[in-house]
Design an enzyme around this catalytic site. Sequence first.
Site, mmCIF file in Angstrom:
data_model
loop_
_atom_site.group_PDB
_atom_site.id
_atom_site.type_symbol
_atom_site.label_atom_id
_atom_site.label_comp_id
_atom_site.label_asym_id
_atom_site.label_seq_id
_atom_site.Cartn_x
_atom_site.Cartn_y
_atom_site.Cartn_z
ATOM 1 N N HIS A 40 0.805 -1.098 -0.051
ATOM 2 C CA HIS A 40 0.049 -0.071 -0.014
ATOM 3 C C HIS A 40 0.792 1.343 -0.112
ATOM 4 O O HIS A 40 2.079 1.200 0.119
ATOM 5 C CB HIS A 40 -0.881 0.019 1.392
ATOM 6 C CG HIS A 40 -0.125 0.354 2.564
ATOM 7 N ND1 HIS A 40 0.674 -0.808 3.188
ATOM 8 C CD2 HIS A 40 0.169 1.387 3.095
ATOM 9 C CE1 HIS A 40 1.122 -0.431 4.067
ATOM 10 N NE2 HIS A 40 0.982 0.787 4.027
ATOM 11 N N HIS A 123 6.535 6.476 -0.835
ATOM 12 C CA HIS A 123 7.133 5.209 -1.117
ATOM 13 C C HIS A 123 6.155 4.052 -0.740
ATOM 14 O O HIS A 123 5.263 4.073 0.084
ATOM 15 C CB HIS A 123 8.355 5.060 -0.350
ATOM 16 C CG HIS A 123 8.205 5.059 1.058
ATOM 17 N ND1 HIS A 123 7.814 6.241 1.818
ATOM 18 C CD2 HIS A 123 8.415 3.945 1.823
ATOM 19 C CE1 HIS A 123 7.761 5.814 3.064
ATOM 20 N NE2 HIS A 123 8.144 4.455 3.079
#
Length: 173
Positions: A40, A123
């Site tokens: 995620h 990220h």
Amino acid sequence: MRAFIAVDFCKETKDKLFCAANELKALSIKGSFTRHENFHLTLAFLGEISSGETEKAKDILNKTEARPFELIISGSGIFKRPGGDIFWIGIQNPAEIEELCMRLRKELISNGFKIDDKKFSPHITLGREILLKDNSVWDLKINAAEKVNKISLMKSERINGKLVYTEVFAKQL
């Protein structure tokens, strides 16, 4: 419950990220690698929240206005840490996700949530506490596109020793 707000990914994107994590694992002598279903992009980490705060977070998500957009997943990097590093995949076009994140965090803070004030660095974590084998070089090339059409309030818990993320609420964009 321990919670965070995130962009979840489709199976195809998770498959590509999982392959990347497995390539990294083959080069490593140790590490904790992200499980396929847990990939995620975190927008805001909420930490431990009460049921009242959960409802407040749902309300904030529900009021968040944003249009669907596409994320370009590309590039990679390392956050250096003693005892093992965090390896990650980046976002090539971060402007829309950064703006969404900024609005979300501002609203969360104004509603009493304690959000860490570190600069948002979009990220996707492949693994933590990673030590590469001697002479191993990690130079991952991954390119994927993900249509972001929802953001999710996620619950984080350990079940039978495994970290499990469960969507509690989703806001369609």
